[in-house]
Write a protein that holds these residues in place. Structure first.
Motif, mmCIF file in Angstrom:
data_model
loop_
_atom_site.group_PDB
_atom_site.id
_atom_site.type_symbol
_atom_site.label_atom_id
_atom_site.label_comp_id
_atom_site.label_asym_id
_atom_site.label_seq_id
_atom_site.Cartn_x
_atom_site.Cartn_y
_atom_site.Cartn_z
ATOM 1 N N PRO A 1 0.842 -1.206 0.000
ATOM 2 C CA PRO A 1 0.000 0.000 0.000
ATOM 3 C C PRO A 1 0.872 1.248 0.000
ATOM 4 O O PRO A 1 2.088 1.170 0.172
ATOM 5 C CB PRO A 1 -0.795 -0.130 1.301
ATOM 6 C CG PRO A 1 0.066 -0.980 2.180
ATOM 7 C CD PRO A 1 0.756 -1.952 1.268
ATOM 8 N N ALA A 2 0.241 2.393 -0.190
ATOM 9 C CA ALA A 2 0.980 3.654 -0.251
ATOM 10 C C ALA A 2 0.567 4.568 0.890
ATOM 11 O O ALA A 2 -0.442 4.344 1.560
ATOM 12 C CB ALA A 2 0.715 4.339 -1.600
ATOM 13 N N ALA B 1 -0.219 6.683 4.084
ATOM 14 C CA ALA B 1 -0.474 6.405 5.493
ATOM 15 C C ALA B 1 -0.732 4.930 5.755
ATOM 16 O O ALA B 1 -0.376 4.405 6.817
ATOM 17 C CB ALA B 1 -1.665 7.236 5.978
ATOM 18 N N GLU B 2 -1.328 4.236 4.781
ATOM 19 C CA GLU B 2 -1.599 2.806 4.977
ATOM 20 C C GLU B 2 -0.296 2.009 5.035
ATOM 21 O O GLU B 2 -0.175 1.065 5.827
ATOM 22 C CB GLU B 2 -2.491 2.289 3.852
ATOM 23 C CG GLU B 2 -2.992 0.865 4.058
ATOM 24 C CD GLU B 2 -3.937 0.710 5.242
ATOM 25 O OE1 GLU B 2 -4.225 -0.439 5.606
ATOM 26 O OE2 GLU B 2 -4.372 1.735 5.810
ATOM 27 N N LEU B 3 0.684 2.389 4.231
ATOM 28 C CA LEU B 3 1.996 1.741 4.295
ATOM 29 C C LEU B 3 2.648 2.009 5.647
ATOM 30 O O LEU B 3 3.251 1.102 6.242
ATOM 31 C CB LEU B 3 2.890 2.237 3.164
ATOM 32 C CG LEU B 3 4.333 1.707 3.172
ATOM 33 C CD1 LEU B 3 4.363 0.192 3.092
ATOM 34 C CD2 LEU B 3 5.139 2.332 2.043
ATOM 35 N N ASP B 4 2.543 3.222 6.140
ATOM 36 C CA ASP B 4 3.116 3.552 7.446
ATOM 37 C C ASP B 4 2.489 2.689 8.538
ATOM 38 O O ASP B 4 3.181 2.211 9.440
ATOM 39 C CB ASP B 4 2.890 5.031 7.769
ATOM 40 C CG ASP B 4 3.693 5.953 6.857
ATOM 41 O OD1 ASP B 4 4.687 5.484 6.276
ATOM 42 O OD2 ASP B 4 3.310 7.134 6.732
ATOM 43 N N ARG B 5 1.163 2.493 8.451
ATOM 44 C CA ARG B 5 0.491 1.661 9.460
ATOM 45 C C ARG B 5 0.926 0.204 9.349
ATOM 46 O O ARG B 5 1.106 -0.484 10.363
ATOM 47 C CB ARG B 5 -1.023 1.787 9.307
ATOM 48 C CG ARG B 5 -1.590 3.104 9.845
ATOM 49 C CD ARG B 5 -3.102 3.094 9.880
ATOM 50 N NE ARG B 5 -3.666 3.252 8.534
ATOM 51 C CZ ARG B 5 -3.993 4.430 7.998
ATOM 52 N NH1 ARG B 5 -3.801 5.541 8.680
ATOM 53 N NH2 ARG B 5 -4.511 4.486 6.790
ATOM 54 N N LEU B 6 1.075 -0.286 8.120
ATOM 55 C CA LEU B 6 1.526 -1.661 7.921
ATOM 56 C C LEU B 6 2.917 -1.870 8.509
ATOM 57 O O LEU B 6 3.173 -2.845 9.231
ATOM 58 C CB LEU B 6 1.525 -1.996 6.426
ATOM 59 C CG LEU B 6 2.167 -3.328 6.011
ATOM 60 C CD1 LEU B 6 1.529 -4.498 6.739
ATOM 61 C CD2 LEU B 6 2.067 -3.511 4.500
ATOM 62 N N LEU B 7 3.838 -0.954 8.214
ATOM 63 C CA LEU B 7 5.195 -1.063 8.740
ATOM 64 C C LEU B 7 5.199 -0.981 10.267
ATOM 65 O O LEU B 7 5.937 -1.716 10.937
ATOM 66 C CB LEU B 7 6.080 0.025 8.148
ATOM 67 C CG LEU B 7 6.507 -0.180 6.692
ATOM 68 C CD1 LEU B 7 7.127 1.094 6.134
ATOM 69 C CD2 LEU B 7 7.493 -1.342 6.585
ATOM 70 N N ALA B 8 4.362 -0.094 10.815
ATOM 71 C CA ALA B 8 4.296 0.033 12.269
ATOM 72 C C ALA B 8 3.788 -1.252 12.913
ATOM 73 O O ALA B 8 4.299 -1.686 13.959
ATOM 74 C CB ALA B 8 3.390 1.215 12.645
ATOM 75 N N ALA B 9 2.790 -1.883 12.285
ATOM 76 C CA ALA B 9 2.260 -3.137 12.821
ATOM 77 C C ALA B 9 3.292 -4.252 12.736
ATOM 78 O O ALA B 9 3.480 -5.018 13.698
ATOM 79 C CB ALA B 9 0.993 -3.528 12.060
ATOM 80 N N GLU B 10 3.963 -4.361 11.602
ATOM 81 C CA GLU B 10 4.995 -5.384 11.443
ATOM 82 C C GLU B 10 6.156 -5.154 12.409
ATOM 83 O O GLU B 10 6.675 -6.093 13.008
ATOM 84 C CB GLU B 10 5.518 -5.390 9.998
ATOM 85 C CG GLU B 10 4.606 -6.088 9.007
ATOM 86 C CD GLU B 10 4.740 -7.603 9.056
ATOM 87 O OE1 GLU B 10 5.480 -8.123 9.912
ATOM 88 O OE2 GLU B 10 4.080 -8.275 8.236
ATOM 89 N N GLU B 11 6.537 -3.890 12.549
ATOM 90 C CA GLU B 11 7.665 -3.580 13.430
ATOM 91 C C GLU B 11 7.342 -3.921 14.881
ATOM 92 O O GLU B 11 8.163 -4.492 15.603
ATOM 93 C CB GLU B 11 8.026 -2.099 13.288
ATOM 94 C CG GLU B 11 9.353 -1.739 13.933
ATOM 95 C CD GLU B 11 9.810 -0.335 13.587
ATOM 96 O OE1 GLU B 11 10.979 -0.025 13.864
ATOM 97 O OE2 GLU B 11 8.998 0.459 13.067
#
Length: 240
Positions: A205-206, A208-218
């Motif tokens: 995704p691009a 803010a959704e990418l930021d949320r995905l990375l935050a969840a994975e991290e």
């Protein structure tokens, strides 16, 4: 996704272990296209990339050619195999040694790791990225491949899409090995907890959704029990 998560975890370990602003001597074993090597060079470190595949080495050189001169002069590439580090470099020559995605294709795992540990100066950091042997049944199980899931419980090796043997490693086994080569485990993370089951051609995704995905994975990658179910493990050992 994998490269970004590993980069963040590696940055955390480096900043917590070495003084701010210190130029580190980094060895990236099996660097492939040099993604992590270039990131560390951009951060000001001196990086040596070791790669045995001529095509990957050519791709890394092409990537480096697009960098500013100040970054290019901090990087050198060597064609060679990870088991031959002692041929190319002196013991204790590096502050950080990376070996990402290599152990899964190596027969003599412990011999390779012992050689990498010898490359580290005292207090140096060894960064490993491996397939998680404690979670190999998850992907086929989530895909509804019950035969594959049942087989994966007792089989750490498989044949990949290119017909090559690929092995997974268990955290407990690598913890013992790192202790035995005087680079005991200091920290470990999971990588790709939620996204491993995504199709190979899936687009990230691009915005803010990418930021949320990375935050969840991290967050999952550093939180029990989620990190234990990750597709990959990022282990950091410290040379005694």
């Amino acid at each position: 996704m994998r490269q970004e998560l590993v980069s963040r975890q590696l940055e955390e370990q480096i900043s917590g272990r070495f003084p701010v602003g210190r130029r580190l001597r980094v060895l990236d074993v099996g660097m492939a296209r040099g993604t992590q090597a270039l990131r560390l060079a951009r951060a000001g470190h001196g990086v040596t990339g070791l790669e045995s595949d001529p095509e990957m080495l050519a791709a890394a050189r092409a990537e480096l050619a697009d960098e500013p001169e100040g970054i290019r002069e901090r990087v050198r590439f060597v064609e060679g195999d990870g088991v031959d580090t002692g041929v190319h470099f002196k013991p204790g020559a590096f502050d950080v040694v990376l070996c990402h995605g290599v152990l899964m294709r190596v027969r003599e795992r412990d011999a390779l790791l012992a050689g990498l540990a010898r490359m580290l100066a005292p207090g140096g950091l060894l960064s490993l990225l491996v397939r998680n042997g404690d979670a190999v049944a998850l992907r086929p199980g989530q895909a509804g491949d019950w035969r594959g899931a049942l087989a994966a419980f007792d089989q750490l090796s498989r044949t990949d899409e290119e017909g090559l043997a690929v092995r997974a490693d268990r955290l407990a086994d690598l913890t013992r090995t790192l202790a035995g080569i005087a680079a005991p485990l200091h920290a470990w993370y999971g990588v790709r907890v939620f996204t491993d089951g995504a199709p190979d051609d899936a687009q990230a995704p691009a915005g803010a959704e990418l930021d949320r995905l990375l935050a969840a994975e991290e967050r999952a990658g550093r939180t029990d029990p989620y990190r234990s179910a990750a597709a990959l493990l990022h282990l950091c050992g410290v040379r005694g």
